[in-house]
Design a protein around this motif. Structure first.
Motif: not given
Length: 679
Positions: A563, A567-570, A595, A645-646, A676
């Motif tokens: 990520a 882990s919560r960012a595109l 993702g 995100e990953n 996200m």
């Protein structure tokens, strides 16, 4: 609108396979799936070398190739035929036939321009000058074809069934295999012409020996004679009480009988007729090297197989060793040389020879039996002190340590109850390494109470170990790569890299030929000598060549989802730079999943992952192919597209002509996007 600047995420490839740690807490350089990559000593993941069959003849990987250009093909030759120059007398075996030229190997002399090239009496065409260069890939393919010509010359060890044992001694490779009828085990050695049988001699028991006889002297009893190969002293002394056996050549003039005989100036009393030395089938040989007399000529191999008596071997003479008072149970399965004594494990007991006397197992001479209370599965000498010594004695369920330097000072101490070792798993590489039914653990010297600490090395690959805990076939070391290696009966294996006592990582491998026994040694020039005996009767040299004995090396690794710190960012992925290092032609494929491979994201392809390390299907990936040729660092630039995100990056390789290479690191290019949405 002004776009944010691109971001770079440098992934350090280290840690090896991890099947149990959640992706969110796992460093991005770890691997979630892999086969036929290993953890490099200096970091990164290395596509493993190949292996190739061996019998002493020139190795396939040593093959060279020459292109003979033909102006016009009058007749198309076949692979394996011999091409001859009508004028020069040059010859070569045809490895492959291409448009406008023939690739040959095993060449003698040089073909000359303008002469007729022939196969037998058939004209193939006039030899002409080179019509152009070939690519690095074509050259690698030609070398692989030339290797196949050499490979066809190399034979299995004569006999039937699996290779029962393999070892290296005085730069020769020796192998045990059941005979054609599976009624006995024969011994062979490698040579320039292939496997050569090593004959066993005869043995005859004696008592009342007066003087130590000279090897090579003649044993005489009436009209019966034989050459003395080895005098085996099992008890007493050469002052009239010596007793044991004489290893002799086939007798001439009949058979020996009970009664007096002479060996030069020595008199002995024979106990009866001689008998041929034989080995029963069904065992698996384990060997060690030792020198109990201190001279160069007394450096010898000692071994056992669980189905016969132990033995000593010097390259010519094989001497069965009698372990006193065992009778029909004299079938040691494990062996060790420790403190100038030979130790043999028989069922739940360990026997040591008299000091400096590997044939003598009498208590009066200093031999002893030590009851373990568990089936002994391995014996490994460990670091001791100036006043004591340490021998690990592994059982199926327990581990003990034998302290002391002689039968008078031995002290058996229980070290771990409930923690044992599988047969043929114990190895020593600065620390002692074994596998039990829960995984692989290491034992190393410590200042703590008990003098040793243990550490489990395979907690993060529990599913793999669970699937293979009852399938261990053999184990070995590769000291040049600082690896402990396990081989299983289904073709899978595990390479664990440990540097200076520090665990680097574990990676699974998969061989297309199944090892039954294995050895690691060195040749006199310092080259690492790793061989395995296969269930198909061939001996294979490991870490050699670009193929699995001519077949493709199918290798892959999939990194854990990365990520890039959030882990919560595109992210919008734009590409990756892969740093590769090696020594020759190599190629690999690059792919990725976004993702968590979510169906809500437009994936570059679909893939099916099979559990339990079955080989997955990679052809549904959208792959980019990269070719690398050289001996220095070189980045491969790979395009990436997609938002997620990953990302999980995958590398795969499937060929029989690609050289080994190391992927040192990966730099991912991406644009940071929004967080996200929740809900």
């Amino acid at each position: 609108m002004k776009l944010p600047p691109p971001s770079l995420d440098q992934i350090k490839l280290k840690g090896g396979l991890d099947q149990v740690t959640p992706s969110l807490t796992l460093p991005p350089g770890f691997v979630k799936q892999a086969s036929n990559f290993e953890c490099s000593v200096f970091g990164g993941y290395t596509r493993i070398d190949g292996y190739e069959r061996f019998d002493g003849r020139p190795s396939p990987s040593a093959a060279t190739q020459t292109m003979v250009f033909i102006a016009t093909m009058l007749s198309t030759p076949s692979v394996g035929q011999t091409l001859t120059g009508a004028t020069s007398g040059a010859t070569g075996v045809i490895a492959t036939v291409e448009a406008g030229y023939v690739v040959i190997t095993k060449q003698s002399l040089a073909f000359t321009q303008g002469e007729m090239a022939r196969v037998g009496a058939t004209d193939i065409g006039l030899v002409t000058a080179s019509t152009g260069a070939i690519s690095a890939e074509e050259n690698a393919i030609h070398l692989a074809a030339a290797a196949d010509i050499y490979r066809a010359d190399i034979t299995a060890v004569p006999g039937s069934g699996s290779v029962r044992g393999v070892f290296v001694f005085n730069d020769l490779v020796y192998a045990f295999r059941d005979n054609a009828g599976a009624t006995a085990v024969d011994l062979y050695k490698s040579s320039a012409s292939g496997w050569v049988n090593v004959p066993y001699y005869y043995e005859v028991s004696f008592t009342a020996g007066t003087t130590a006889p000279t090897e090579g002297a003649t044993l005489t009893q009436g009209g019966v004679t034989a050459t003395l190969k080895r005098a085996v002293l099992e008890s007493g002394a050469w002052t009239g009480s010596a007793a044991g056996r004489l290893i002799i050549s086939a007798p001439a003039g009949g058979n020996f009988a009970a009664g007096a005989a002479t060996i030069g100036g020595t008199t002995v009393t024979l106990s009866g007729a001689q008998s041929a030395i034989t080995f029963l089938p069904g065992g698996k040989f384990e060997t060690v090297k030792a020198n109990f007399a201190g001279t160069l000529s007394t450096y010898r191999v000692y071994g056992c197989d669980g189905a016969n008596r132990a033995f000593e071997f010097d390259g010519d003479i094989l001497v069965p060793i009698n372990c006193a008072n065992l009778g029909s149970n004299d079938k040691p399965k494990h062996i060790a040389a420790h403190k100038n004594m030979l130790f043999l494990a028989v069922q739940t007991s360990v026997f040591n020879s008299a000091p400096g006397l590997p044939y003598d197992y009498t208590a009066l001479s200093g031999a002893a039996e030590i009851a373990i209370g568990d089936t002994v599965t391995g014996l490994i000498p460990a670091p001791g002190t100036t006043t004591t010594a340490t021998l690990f004695v592994f059982g199926l369920q327990n581990t003990s340590i034998l302290y002391g330097t002689s039968a008078a000072t031995f002290n058996l101490v229980s070290y771990q109850t409930g923690l044992g070792a599988a047969h043929y798993s114990a190895q020593n590489m600065m620390q002692t390494l074994v596998m039990d039914d829960r995984g692989v653990y290491a034992l190393q010297a410590s200042l703590n109470y008990g003098n040793f600490d243990s550490a489990m090395l395979t907690n993060n690959i529990t599913p793999f170990m669970e699937a293979h805990r009852t399938r261990l076939s053999c184990s070995s070391l590769d000291r040049s790569k600082s690896q402990y290696r396990l081989f299983f009966s289904d073709g899978f294996g595990l390479y664990i890299t440990i540097v200076n006592g520090k665990w680097i990582g574990s990676m699974p491998i998969y061989f297309k030929h199944i090892p039954y026994c294995v050895t690691n040694d060195k040749f006199s020039d310092g080259e690492e000598a790793s061989f395995f005996g296969g269930t198909d009767g061939y001996v294979y040299q490991m870490d050699k060549g670009t193929s699995f004995d001519g077949q493709n090396i199918y290798a892959y690794l999939t990194l854990t989802y990365n990520a890039s710190g959030n882990s919560r960012a595109l992210k919008s992925y734009r590409g990756a730079a892969i740093e590769v290092q090696g020594n020759g032609y190599a190629a690999f494929n690059f792919g990725y999943k976004l993702g968590y491979n979510s169906e809500l994201i437009a994936q570059p392809g679909q893939t099916a992952y099979a559990s339990n390390f079955s080989l997955p299907y990679w052809d549904s990936f959208t792959w980019d192919n990269f070719v690398w040729d050289g001996n220095s660092l070189m980045p491969s630039e790979c395009d990436m597209t997609g938002d997620a995100e990953n990302v999980a990056i995958a590398i795969t390789d499937d060929a029989n002509y690609h050289g080994s290479y190391t992927i040192n690191g990966i730099i991912v290019h991406y644009l940071q996007r929004r967080l996200m949405r929740v809900g």
